[in-house]
Design a protein around this motif. Structure first.
Motif, PDB file in Angstrom:
ATOM      1  N   THR A 148       0.820  -1.204   0.000  1.00 27.49           N
ATOM      2  CA  THR A 148       0.000   0.000   0.000  1.00 27.49           C
ATOM      3  C   THR A 148       0.860   1.262   0.000  1.00 27.49           C
ATOM      4  O   THR A 148       0.498   2.257  -0.594  1.00 27.49           O
ATOM      5  CB  THR A 148      -0.934  -0.024   1.231  1.00 27.49           C
ATOM      6  N   ALA A 229      -1.942   3.946   5.015  1.00 32.21           N
ATOM      7  CA  ALA A 229      -2.746   3.021   5.823  1.00 32.21           C
ATOM      8  C   ALA A 229      -2.334   3.165   7.285  1.00 32.21           C
ATOM      9  O   ALA A 229      -1.205   3.585   7.575  1.00 32.21           O
ATOM     10  CB  ALA A 229      -2.523   1.585   5.360  1.00 32.21           C
ATOM     11  N   ARG A 256      -6.462   3.174   4.327  1.00 29.84           N
ATOM     12  CA  ARG A 256      -6.850   1.839   4.739  1.00 29.84           C
ATOM     13  C   ARG A 256      -6.665   1.766   6.254  1.00 29.84           C
ATOM     14  O   ARG A 256      -5.606   2.177   6.757  1.00 29.84           O
ATOM     15  CB  ARG A 256      -5.966   0.789   4.084  1.00 29.84           C
ATOM     16  N   GLU A 283      -2.474  -3.634  -2.039  1.00 30.14           N
ATOM     17  CA  GLU A 283      -3.451  -3.257  -3.062  1.00 30.14           C
ATOM     18  C   GLU A 283      -3.379  -4.344  -4.125  1.00 30.14           C
ATOM     19  O   GLU A 283      -2.295  -4.848  -4.417  1.00 30.14           O
ATOM     20  CB  GLU A 283      -3.059  -1.937  -3.713  1.00 30.14           C
TER      21      GLU A 283
ATOM     22  N   THR B 256     -16.392  -1.068   1.641  1.00 23.52           N
ATOM     23  CA  THR B 256     -15.566  -1.000   0.438  1.00 23.52           C
ATOM     24  C   THR B 256     -16.030   0.199  -0.383  1.00 23.52           C
ATOM     25  O   THR B 256     -17.223   0.523  -0.427  1.00 23.52           O
ATOM     26  CB  THR B 256     -15.642  -2.279  -0.420  1.00 23.52           C
ATOM     27  N   TYR B 463     -11.038   1.603  -1.714  1.00 26.79           N
ATOM     28  CA  TYR B 463     -10.432   0.344  -1.303  1.00 26.79           C
ATOM     29  C   TYR B 463     -11.409  -0.820  -1.435  1.00 26.79           C
ATOM     30  O   TYR B 463     -12.610  -0.639  -1.398  1.00 26.79           O
ATOM     31  CB  TYR B 463      -9.840   0.412   0.099  1.00 26.79           C
TER      32      TYR B 463
END
Lengths: 293, 481
Positions: A148, A229, A256, A283, B256, B463
């Motif tokens: 990520t 993230a 994230r 990812e 998501t 994401y």
């Protein structure tokens, strides 16, 4: 005979492979489980967090660009060095977490084993999590996991070595770089880990370790635009910290987020059931190309 | 080059019956909103009102979530995967059988050319159901944990650019994994979802397994904030995605997001030019550019930039812009007055900030929402048109000299949904594909979609993935890390 006066240490931060003092000049006292003095640690500031993110970003492309085999070797080498510092880690874990010597040794063993377990994943995770996709047309189509980027890690407050290793190693496996905010009250194993990393083959900036208050530093990590993230697992039991607020801040940059799994710290002695913590910081990239002659 | 003379070849709208009003589809029944609120949906190509649909309020959303919960606990959850699979196969078959109806309705409500709804949207939607149907009884073999379990009730909010296809991307994997669904279609394109509700009755899907609550932004907000929702899937703009992520923060809801993009389509000097021109056109003018993964930034190697731009303009001059129901049409109507206003506003900054504007010579209809295919040259990375997602038929052309410069410019965006590479050199394709921070990389092609192929973004493009085995993961509980 007079007793020797011990040399007390004031530890520093670990940023970009160097050990700077906090830009703020502040330190705080680290005490053992019974309240006895252990050491002084640097009290990281917002500026330190920003410097650490900058170092992590600078290191990211190189670490991700290393071959998976090489990352595996470098990480395995860290386990070797951890093994060599067993006694120091055991003493720090025993003092900080209030464990008996045997219990602390078991924790150190588990931590080294956990690091080895993750080191072995570097050149396997793409095979497990990737895919050759059978699209309905004349195309080559491949999905692969990629790192990520820069990950902010709030390390567990209670489990200062095994917990730390369990959240840090999976971030590194695929080529992410990390800014770790150590356990506030039990930072010594994290500091010793930074000394291990500094003398290992892990490139500078791949891991950056800050000591200090979660309430003060974590909001700057989750709000930083160049952090991709955050792992909030370690916010459980941190004084005055709301992971919900941190997650809301992270939303502004679509980070994230790994939430804490529950109201208390997980049982870190359990071996993870698969590479999910690794994949939380990846990812999936899918590449298409036509087939033809 | 002069455009060929041609006679119009309009598709007949007689194949689809549009009722004078539609209710909410909850627990297997159509019914009015509790407060009786309705909205009108238009044909964006003519501004003609097609029909009225109910606007779901808080109590309607609550009723839908409760129906989904009941259906999950009593019917869909306990049902063997092999039985769920057969329902999904049924849906796939019915979609294929009624494809003409769906294609016509989609074009009427959305404004996209019938050629695209007929050849892309509807068949790909059916293919998604067919693909995920087969997963329903194989979840334990997907490599997603030893005991894969559904989240429960999935709240799904979809956009207006591919109304039926986005429904399929969301509903098919959710049902295959054993979740039940409350779906909120976009405000301006509710009709294909409502026809899909009719198809579900035909398939005899048990009541409550899929509930469709039409409405506007507030309806979606009620849905994602409902306390008994376990999973949220959103496709739409990055600002709304951020808002949802903030609202969900601190909960145990799984999220998501499939958000915006500003994809670079990169043309090297050795690219096959004819194919590249078609790829550029498909990349940015497919669906009037109202595509989150549209190749809206063209990066051309300096030595071929002039040639590529000239040939691109020549090709664009042959595009047929107009009646979406005409089977010859290449570029249809923009979806709404609001979207046309947004495209116009951002595009107007282009010339003001110093870029050179060119629009394809075409006659636009008097009524409806239209925007001529437009290309900007002399664009710098700092220009608004090179940074903001326009979501319209507007291409910004930038140049580069070295592969490293192309990568730096391509990645210089908060988005990371897709990218294109055009070159005949294989090793360069693979090197570029590694460097580009984007979830989908199309090499010597663009805008390809397939049910087996994961789709989704890096960075602020969201994401989670939709499609393929990865898309299934979004609808199963992760378990402990």
């Amino acid at each position: 005979m007079s007793t020797r006066l011990e040399v007390r240490k004031t530890y520093k931060l670990f940023i970009g492979g160097a050990f700077p003092r906090s830009e703020s000049g502040r330190t705080y006292e680290v005490r053992d489980a019974k309240g006895g003095f252990l050491a002084n640690a640097a009290l990281a500031s917002r500026k330190d967090a920003r410097d650490a993110v900058k170092a992590a970003r600078a290191a990211q492309a190189g670490w991700a660009g290393a071959t998976a085999y090489n990352r595996g070797q470098v990480l395995y080498r860290v386990a070797e060095l951890l093994e060599g510092r067993r006694d120091q880690f055991a003493a720090e874990v025993a003092a900080g977490e209030g464990l008996r010597a045997k219990e602390a040794e078991a924790v150190v063993s588990a931590a080294v084993d956990r690091w080895v377990w993750y080191a072995g994943w570097t050149d396997k995770v793409a095979q497990v999590a990737g895919a050759a996709n059978p699209v309905a047309g004349p195309y080559f189509n491949l999905s692969v996991p990629e790192p990520t980027g820069v990950v902010g890690v709030v390390a567990p407050q209670r489990s200062s070595l095994l917990g730390l290793v369990s959240v840090l190693a999976p971030v590194l496996v695929t080529g992410n770089t990390a800014v770790v905010l150590s356990s506030t009250d039990r930072p010594l194993p994290a500091i010793t880990l930074s000394e291990v990393l500094a003398t290992s083959d892990v490139p500078k900036g791949v891991v950056n370790i800050l000591t200090g208050r979660v309430t003060e530093v974590a909001p700057h990590l989750v709000g930083h635009m160049d952090v991709n993230a955050v792992d909030l697992t370690g916010t459980v039991g941190a004084d005055g910290v709301s992971w919900a607020e941190l997650e809301a801040t992270a939303a502004d940059t679509v980070k994230r987020v790994v939430r804490p799994g529950g109201e208390s710290e997980p049982d870190w002695t359990v071996t993870p059931d698969g590479p999910r913590r690794i994949l939380a910081f990846t990812e999936t990239k899918t590449v298409w190309h036509p087939k033809g002659i | 080059m002069s455009i060929f003379e041609y006679a119009p070849a309009p598709e007949s709208r007689a194949v689809v019956d549009i009722a004078s009003s539609y209710g909410l589809f909850i627990d297997g029944e159509f019914g009015d909103a509790a407060d009786g609120a309705v909205l009108k949906t238009l044909n964006p190509a003519t501004e003609e009102v097609l029909t009225e649909v109910a606007v779901g309020g808080e109590s309607d959303v609550d009723r839908a979530v409760r129906a989904a919960r009941r259906a999950h606990d009593k019917v869909w959850g306990p049902m063997p995967g092999s039985e769920r699979a057969k329902y999904l196969f049924r849906i796939a078959r019915l979609l294929a059988e009624r494809s003409r109806e769906f294609a016509v309705l989609e074009t009427l409500d959305n404004g996209k050319p019938i050629r695209e709804s007929r050849d892309v949207d509807v068949p790909t939607a059916a293919a998604h159901f067919f693909y995920y149907a087969g997963w329903a009884d194989k979840l334990e073999h997907a490599g997603l944990g030893r005991d894969p379990r559904p989240h429960g009730v999935a709240a799904q909010v979809i956009p207006w650019n591919f109304p039926l296809l986005m429904l399929a991307w969301k509903v098919a994997p959710a049902l295959a994994a054993g979740n039940t669904v409350v779906l909120k279609p976009a405000e301006t394109t509710p009709l294909s979802a409502l026809l899909f509700a009719d198809l579900l009755r035909q398939a005899e899907l048990p009541p409550g397994v899929v509930n469709i609550v039409t409405g506007a932004r507030e309806t979606g907000s009620f849905l994602v904030n409902h306390p008994d929702v376990d999973k949220i899937a959103f496709t739409g703009s990055t600002p709304v995605g951020k808002r949802i992520a903030r609202e969900v923060a601190g909960s145990r809801k799984s999220l998501t997001l499939e958000l915006g993009g500003k994809a670079a389509n990169i043309i090297f000097d050795d690219a096959p030019v004819d194919q590249a021109i078609e790829g550029i056109v498909n990349g940015i003018f497919f669906n009037q550019g109202q595509v989150c993964c549209a190749g809206s930034r063209l990066l051309v190697q300096e030595s071929v930039a002039q040639e590529v731009v000239e040939r691109l303009k020549a090709r664009l001059s042959t595009l047929r812009v107009g009646d979406p129901m005409d089977k010859n049409t290449d570029v249809g109507a923009v979806n709404s007055a609001q979207q046309l206003e947004r495209i116009t506003r951002i595009t107007d900054t282009g010339a003001v900030e110093g870029a050179t504007r060119w629009s394809a010579p075409c006659e636009l209809p008097d009524r409806g929402y239209w925007f001529a295919p437009t290309v900007f040259t002399d664009v710098s990375t700092a220009h608004t048109i090179a940074r903001e997602e326009i979501f319209g038929p507007v291409l910004s052309v930038l140049t580069f000299r070295t592969p490293a410069e192309a990568v730096a410019k391509a990645n210089n965006t908060p988005y990371g949904l897709s990218a294109g590479i055009w070159t005949e050199k294989g090793s360069r394709i693979l090197w570029m594909a590694d460097q580009l921070r984007a979830g989908v990389v199309w090499a010597n092609t663009f805008n390809r979609f397939d049910p087996t192929s994961p789709f989704g973004g890096y960075k602020e493009s969201g994401y989670g993935r939709e499609g393929g085995r990865h898309g299934l993961a979004a609808y199963l509980q992760e378990g402990a890390l």
